[in-house]
Design a protein around this motif. Structure first.
Motif: not given
Length: 1349
Positions: A390-419
């Protein structure tokens, strides 16, 4: 000066000398403030009269030899300050006396008195910044061989090495020569410490490899074991620096002992961050990759500042590594993400997060690689690891990784663990991460994405809406709705166009029919799932314009009232459900309003359907479907439609259960007409209404069910059930009679020839229907096949030993049908195989009643054909086929039948064919040597017709299996395909790159051929043209093969391990291909049929080599090399004969700048090729080496001697271009490694001189290159050597003054000797002006005008 006035009479009565003397007397005042003021006052006077004041200070110390230490220290410190500020105004004589005084003060006492002796040492250091020779003369007089020096003599050397780096260089040999033998004499810890300090500073200034090893041996074997912590750390720093200067073989010999020793320091010292810092000098020796992971993976005690400091220092080490070895470091860290040790995975994630945050520019090109690699830890089961993820994903979010192809899987991971669900326990381990803690962290992360990472706004909106309806995310509803509410509010307020959601564009996944119902149910049960009611209603209020125009006004009124009620702030509501009804009924949106339109019961049936859609309990599903069908009022059209819609929604998740229940309902007594008194209770119209309900249910099932499942069921289940009510019996009877007649006909034909040939003659009329696209046709064909096989078996009488020769072809046709989408076909296929295998047993001599256990297992499989386990099915069928049941001689037919099955119309069957084929090849492929070429040919043809991606993957696996068993045959076959390779040939080569071990073997074989085969032939050798051209084309094919294999991402390990060899082979191949064209009449070369005798027009031979080289660099993760080459158009230049050298130069430049560590191995591979007979290859390699010498990396990696020797050998090369490039490379030494010029002065001057005297030099290219190189070299030669060469150089350039070429290009004017030696040159030039119209006179005028004197 206030102290001056307070201690003395008015200044008008005292001279400066008297004031200074008074101040010196007061320098030992008890008050430290007074002492400091005295020092400042003396310094003020010293700035005005430095020589006078220094003399008085010196005289004062001499006259008072018994002054207490504190008094002497203040005076010495004052002298140091005056020297530092006014050294340029102090006379040389005074400097000499000050040096003598300070030296005497420093060494007067043999005991160490730190304050006194340090003050004296500081004076020497201050003077040494300008008068280093005088200082060193004094110091070295007290630093004699064989006599252990005073502590502060060594300390002064250490300080001088730090303050006057360049001034100390000439004395380093003398210092080391004296110091190294006396290291063994040091017994006291303080002496060991000071020697280590000075060694640490001195050895990093120049290279003393042979001398350093002796010092290293003493420091490592003796001093590093000291009990004194401060000494150990200082010695460790020195040892770390020494590793740079030790010979590679010595360092490699010491590393096995050195690494454990450095590691043990972590246990002996609490200040780990100092030891981590020691690792920095050892980075190039790869020790850091052993030291740091152990520390970065250690738990951090945030209450202990030392552990936090160490952790941060370790992470800083990784940042430094990233600047030098980005590719290797990133691969190292990413590989550790797959480690089985939890702490190593956690530590690697910490490093990855730090690199993403601290090395943004370096990591930019690694984004896609990191996104691909982070998928592995996403599946980790440890909450500790997930927290780091989660900490790595947070860093990636601030540096433009989540906009790239495959970034949606990281968002999904966060949501899965919100549940995540609650665990309700308190862990005993303080490091343990509970579900609640991880979930809270993910909640906060999602909130941060929404509020602080602006670039993610368009990524999250409207994607987050998808996660609101699936049941597995129900516990994440609250944070999801909060985030969506914030995003929607922001977009709605700023009137952004993408606030309006096009649900047709984004698909039903965003807002399917269950979504509003789900949100309203959330409102009905507001305190479940972490209080999802209020956030759900808030989101509905925000997105109301997207739902329906009518909703916005009403919802803005009703929803705030509900929110106030839920929060306990507003008035009590009589019936909150009435408010919910208003919210839903306010819209006429299809799927919303229709739910409430009509009876309330109809709405409830739809609700039940949505609930069953998400229900996983099969018993509950069956029971509720039964209740819906029985309790419905079938004569109410609206309610009947509600039941059908609800059952259709259920079928979207439970198709088989729904169809089974509808079938049971259709067969129930409710549809039977009653007689007698019971007919009074049941009206015929009621039965018809129930039929209408049932048919309507089937219609909604067909509408809602998954498309890939329903198509095969329409004919077998739905239409069959409906036909029971509406079709006449006569057509069914006619069909049955016709089918029976067909079977009777086939039995009669077979009875005439009850043999394998007779069976085949009947089967050939049926087999084409087995792969029909129509399910009912396959069903009929399979039933017919089962019938004739059973007839054959029952009537078989084996009298003579006859081979059942068509067993393989029959199995190849029937086995894939075991996975047919139609369950009836699957059952019949199992029956056919069962019968076939018993027929084979009969031919082997077994009796009619014999039962084989392995064959009998098929009966068990047949019972599970409605919901088959394909893995068990594949395994059973494969085992039966591979076992003794299939004779070896029939294996060939079976294999080719299975290959034909790869293009079956049913994807399930084509996949089954591929699985069976691969299993067969794995177990029995080793004996198919003679079939390999033919199999590959057929697979190549079949690949062109396969559309199923999974089958293509299996075909690639087939090729891989064959290669592991018959490697040479596979390579020979694939390499023979004509150029350019078609896409299917390319896929076959790409498949061979999937196994790194096999790929390495193939690459080595291809490179061996590339390196020894003749690359081309001149047209003069026409008698051998056929054979030679064949090999040249074969080289093209091998290059293409290498290129395609490297396109497979799984070949990376092989590429990295063989990178130097691949790079050198392809570079040499590139050099051989420039300007090479293939003859048009190649078809007349009389080569083998499979040989590549036909090439497409315009086939780019050189382009293939260039593309292969580019792919190699990309696959080896050298993006920093590829990028500048792309930008500068280097690839096209390499192909152009006129610009080839320029292109190779750009390649070498990029490698030197961005891939330095890989160069030594590449140079080693390329060196032997410089002796090749082909000058084109020598030109390419020499151009590459020449540019390498333009960069300091060759010195850093100790390649200078090798490259220098090779360039000197090329000076006498028969090729003019090679000689020119060799001269250029030697001249480049002055640019890349100027410190080496004087070392190689003799060789460089000889080479330049030879180049300037070159006779065979069309266009004077070598001569001009030699002059250019000489102009670079002269800048760094000793002046005395240059003076001896001036006249010689002028005589060499004199011919250029006789022509305009040398003058006009400005080469002559660049010589650095003109300004310094004009007094020697001008007379010669004046003598040359004997005639004003002579060429020398004319060109001399031009030349003089270019000089900047």
């Amino acid at each position: 000066m206030s102290i001056l006035y307070s201690l003395t009479p008015p200044p008008c009565l005292l001279s400066p000398s008297e004031v200074t003397l008074a101040l010196l007397d007061s320098a030992n005042d008890k008050d430290p403030v007074v002492r400091e003021q005295v020092r400042k006052s003396i310094l003020t006077l010293g700035k005005l009269q430095p020589n006078k004041v220094l003399s008085m200070c010196q005289d004062y110390l001499v006259k008072h030899p018994k002054l207490i230490v504190g008094h002497r220290v203040v005076i010495l410190q004052t002298i140091e300050l005056i020297v530092k500020t006014k050294i340029d105004d102090i006379s040389y004589a005074k400097i000499k006396s000050i040096i003598s005084l300070a030296s005497d003060e420093m060494t007067r006492s043999k005991d160490v008195v730190p304050d006194w002796q340090q003050a004296a040492s500081n004076i020497l250091v201050a003077v040494g910044n300008k008068y280093i020779n005088d200082i060193m003369e004094e110091i070295l007089s007290k630093f004699q061989p064989g006599i252990l020096p005073h502590f502060f003599v060594v300390q002064t050397l250490s300080s001088l090495s730090e303050s006057n780096v360049y001034g100390m260089v000439p004395f380093l040999n003398a210092i080391l020569g004296t110091m190294l033998p006396m290291l063994g004499m040091a017994k006291q810890d303080n002496m060991k410490w000071v020697f280590s300090s000075v060694l640490y500073l001195i050895i990093i200034k120049d290279t003393f490899s042979s001398e350093i090893y002796a010092a290293y041996d003493i420091l490592y074997c003796s001093w590093l074991q000291s009990r004194e912590s401060k000494l150990r750390l200082t010695v460790a720093e020195a040892v770390g620096s020494m590793s740079h200067l030790m010979a590679h073989d010595k360092l490699e010999e010491q590393l096995p002992k050195l690494i454990p020793t450095i590691l043990s320091l972590y246990k002996k010292n609490t200040e780990h961050y100092v030891i981590s810092k020691v690792g920095l000098p050892l980075m190039t020796a790869a020790v850091i990759l052993i030291l740091l992971p152990l520390q970065v993976c250690a738990p951090v005690d945030y209450s202990n500042p030392l552990t936090v400091k160490n952790h941060n220092e370790v992470l800083r080490c990784f940042s430094i590594l990233a600047n030098t070895f980005p590719d290797r470091l990133v691969m190292f860290v990413l590989q550790k993400l797959e480690n089985s040790n939890e702490r190593i995975r956690m530590g690697s994630l910490s490093v990855l997060r730090h690199l993403i945050n601290s090395s943004t520019s370096i990591m930019e090109s690694k984004k896609l690689l990191i996104l691909a690699s982070i998928r592995q830890p996403l599946a980790d089961h440890s909450n500790k690891v997930k927290k780091r993820v989660v900490q790595v994903i947070s860093a990636m979010a601030h540096h433009g990784y989540l906009e790239l192809e495959g970034g949606d899987l990281l968002v999904k991971f966060i949501i899965q663990h919100c549940a995540l669900p609650d665990t309700y326990y308190r862990p005993s381990d303080p490091e343990e991460v509970t579900n609640e803690a991880l979930r809270s962290m993910c909640d906060n992360t999602l909130h941060l994405f929404t509020t602080t990472v602006g670039r993610l706004t368009d990524v999250l909106w409207p994607m987050l809406l998808y996660y609101l309806t699936p049941g597995q995310y129900s516990n994440a509803t609250a944070p999801l709705c909060k985030s969506l509410t914030l995003l929607g509010t922001k977009k709605r307020a700023s009137q952004e166009p993408n606030f309006n959601i096009d649900f047709n564009e984004h698909g039903r996944c965003l807002l399917e029919e269950g979504a509003p119902f789900t949100r309203c149910v959330n409102g009905s049960f507001p305190f479940r799932s972490r209080g999802h009611g209020a956030p759900s209603l808030s989101l509905l209020n925000v997105i109301s314009p997207n739902i329906h125009p009518n909703a916005e006004t009403l919802w803005e009124k009703e929803i705030p009232a509900l929110l106030s009620y839920l929060e306990g702030k507003g008035p009590q509501l009589n019936d909150p459900r009435q408010n919910l009804s208003k919210i839903i009924s306010s819209t006429n949106y299809q799927g919303f309003s229709s739910w409430l339109h009509g009876s309330f019961q109809s709405f409830l049936y739809r609700c039940i359907g949505v609930t069953l859609q998400h229900c996983s309990n099969k018993e509950v599903v069956q029971k509720q479907l039964q209740e819906m069908l029985i309790s419905a009022r079938h004569n109410d059209a609206i309610e009947r439609a509600g039941v059908a819609m609800g059952i259709g929604l259920c079928a979207s998740s439970h198709l088989d259960a729904t169809l089974a229940k509808l079938d049971d309902f259709g067969k129930s007594d409710a549809f039977k007409k009653a007689s007698g008194i019971f007919s009074l209770l049941k009206n015929d119209s009621d039965v018809e209404k129930m039929k209408s309900t049932l048919i309507l249910c089937y219609g909604y099932v067909a509408l809602r069910a998954p498309e890939d499942q329903i198509l095969s069921r329409i004919d077998s289940d739905i239409l069959r059930s409906i036909s029971n009510f509406y079709l006449l019996l006569f057509p069914q009877a006619l069909y049955k009679d016709t089918f029976n007649a067909l079977q009777e006909l086939l039995r009669n034909i077979l009875a005439r020839d009850l043999s394998p040939n007779g069976l085949q003659s009947v089967f050939k009329h049926i087999e084409e229907w087995l792969s029909s696209g129509q399910g009912h046709e396959r069903e009929r064909a399979m039933n017919t096949t089962a019938h004739i096989l059973e007839f054959y078996f029952n009537n078989l009488h084996v009298k003579n030993m006859v081979t059942f020769h068509n067993l393989g072809s029959l199995l190849g046709r029937l086995a894939p049908r075991c996975t047919d989408p139609n369950p009836l076909v699957r059952r019949a296929a199992i029956d056919c195989i069962y019968t076939l295998l018993y027929i084979q047993l009969r031919y082997e001599g077994f009796s009619l009643d014999y039962k084989d256990d392995s064959v009998e297992r098929l009966i068990t499989l047949r019972e599970s054909m409605d919901n088959p386990d394909h893995s068990v099915l594949y395994k059973t069928c494969s085992e039966l086929i591979i076992s003794k049941r299939l004779p070896q001689q029939q294996l060939n037919t079976l294999i080719f039948m299975l290959i034909e099955g790869l293009v079956d119309s049913q994807s399930n069957c084509s996949r089954a064919s591929s699985v069976l084929l691969n299993t067969l090849l794995k177990n029995r492929g080793a004996g198919l040597q003679d079939l390999v070429s033919e199999m590959l040919e057929v697979l190549h043809i079949r690949l062109q017709m396969i559309s199923e991606e999974q089958v293509k993957v299996s075909v690639a696996q087939s090729i891989l299996i064959l290669a592991t068993q018959h490697l040479q045959t596979v390579i020979n076959t694939l390499i023979s395909y004509p150029l350019p390779f078609d896409s299917w040939s390319c896929e076959m080569w790409i498949a061979l790159g999937a196994d790194s071990k096999l790929a390495s073997q193939i690459m080595e074989m291809l490179m061996e051929k590339l390196n020894i085969m003749v690359p081309y032939v001149d047209k003069k050798e026409s008698m051998m043209r056929g054979a030679i051209i064949f090999y040249a084309i074969l080289l093209c094919q091998m290059t293409c093969a290498l290129k395609e294999m490297m396109l497979n991402g799984q070949s990376q390990e092989a590429v990295v391990s063989l990178f130097p060899q691949l790079f050198s082979s392809l570079l040499v191949r590139l050099g051989s291909s420039v300007g090479v064209t293939l003859p048009k009449d190649i078809n007349s070369s009389g080569t083998h049929r499979k040989s590549p005798t036909k090439l497409s027009a315009g086939f780019d031979v050189c382009g293939v080599a260039v593309e292969a080289l580019r792919i190699l660099l990309a696959r080896a993760q050298l993006d920093h090399v590829v990028k500048p080459l792309d930008q500068e158009g280097a690839w096209d230049k390499m192909k152009d004969p006129q610009q080839h050298i320029t292109g190779v130069t750009l390649l070498a430049r990029a490698m030197a700048k961005h891939a330095g560590p890989r160069l030594p191995a590449i140079v080693e591979c390329l060196c032997p090729c410089l002796n090749n007979i082909y000058e084109c290859q020598r030109v390419t390699i020499t151009a590459f080496f020449s540019e390498l010498l333009n960069h300091h990396v060759v010195t850093e990696l100790m390649m200078m001697d090798v490259l220098m020797n090779n360039m000197m050998e090329r000076i006498s090369d028969p090729c003019c271009t090679v000689r020119m490039l060799a001269v250029r490379g030697l001249g480049n030494i002055a640019v890349g490694s100027p410190e080496k010029v004087n070392k190689y002065a003799k060789e460089l001057l000889a080479a330049m001189s030879s180049g300037m005297e070159e006779k065979d030099d069309p266009g004077k290219r070598i001569t001009l290159e030699a002059m250019s190189g000489l102009s670079k070299v002269l800048l760094y030669l000793d002046k005395k050597n240059v003076q001896l060469l001036v006249v010689y150089i002028f005589m060499k350039i004199k011919p250029f003054l006789e022509s305009s070429r040398g003058v006009n290009n400005g080469v002559l004017a660049k010589f650095p000797i003109w300004p310094s030696y004009r007094h020697l040159i001008i007379p010669s030039l004046l003598l040359a002006h004997s005639s004003p119209l002579s060429p020398i006179a004319v060109n001399g005028n031009v030349f003089f005008s270019q000089l900047n004197w």
